[in-house]
Design a protein around this motif. Structure first.
Motif: not given
Length: 259
Positions: A154-177
């Motif tokens: 669900q997380l990877l398929a959904a929109d991932r808005p940027r809330f602050t300058a530190r928010t991680v939004t890229g799919r690959r970055d999220v998967e690594d995290l």
């Protein structure tokens, strides 16, 4: 204020009727008991059957409650059981950490806060039970997504808005995290959802080994981190993980490996 919807009221009445008494009833009995026309009762029953809330016996044609209601009921009980078993441990975590504590469960593509313990000081605070937190940036969301494949999808398929300058939004970055979270057994949110706030969370598992929730602490970033640019305080991480382990054990998950 808008009035009630008659068709929903009638559907609820049918479900209550099937939930008591004889448990299995024919169309004529259902219609006469509720004072409905047979065509009306049949249409509602057909819709409930399509949604899995009602089942019809092929041999007798009689109706009974369906498996979907059992699934929803178990979900309701699971959340309340989780909250009940976490009460003491989350209170202890708030006292030991000096920060507010949240207990969350996956819900509609986010994290639903089902329990909130105030920070143990005299500051003004607002109850956050019922609030939603994002999956991709909150500590509880990342903890759940790392250990639950359905939530991760669900997380990877959904929109991932940027809330602050530190928010991680890229799919690959999220998967690594999420891979890091799985390896270490806990997640953090360092001003990724809200400026000035940081969180640490760890998953809670049930007797099946499923991550059914997450517990976390939230506080000012300068209290959660060792320094403004430093790592999360190890003592805080240890306290959160100990709390998650304790709730997991109380849910019968002690026989499963907990990172």
């Amino acid at each position: 204020m808008s009035g009630s919807i008659q068709s929903v009221e009638r559907a609820a009445a049918i479900l209550r009727l099937l939930g008591g008494g004889e448990r299995r009833m024919g169309l004529t009995d259902i219609a006469s008991t509720l004072g409905l026309a047979k065509a009306t009762a049949h249409g509602i029953l057909r819709t409930l059957q399509q949604e899995g809330f009602v089942e019809q016996d092929a041999a007798t044609g009689r109706y009974q409650l369906g498996a979907e209601l059992l699934r929803l009921g178990n979900s309701y009980l699971d959340i309340h059981d989780l909250r009940a078993r976490a009460l003491v441990w989350t209170d202890d975590l708030a006292r030991s950490s000096g920060e507010s504590v949240h207990l969350g469960v996956p819900h509609q593509g986010g994290v639903l806060v089902v329990h909130h313990v105030f920070r143990p000081d005299d500051s003004r605070q607002v109850v956050e039970v019922g609030a939603m937190q994002p999956l991709h940036s909150s500590a509880m969301g990342k903890a759940l997504a790392a250990f639950d494949p359905v939530v991760r999808t669900q997380l990877l398929a959904a929109d991932r808005p940027r809330f602050t300058a530190r928010t991680v939004t890229g799919r690959r970055d999220v998967e690594d995290l999420l891979e890091v979270v799985r390896e270490q057994g806990w997640a953090s949110d360092l001003e990724e959802s809200w400026e000035g706030l940081a969180s640490v969370a760890s998953p809670v598992h049930d007797r099946r080994g499923v991550a059914v929730g997450a517990v976390g602490v939230t506080g000012a970033v300068e209290r959660v981190r060792e320094s403004r640019d430093g790592a999360v305080r190890p003592a805080l991480v240890a306290a959160v993980r100990d709390c998650a382990r304790a709730v997991t054990r109380d849910l019968g998950g002690g026989r499963f490996r907990i990172n």
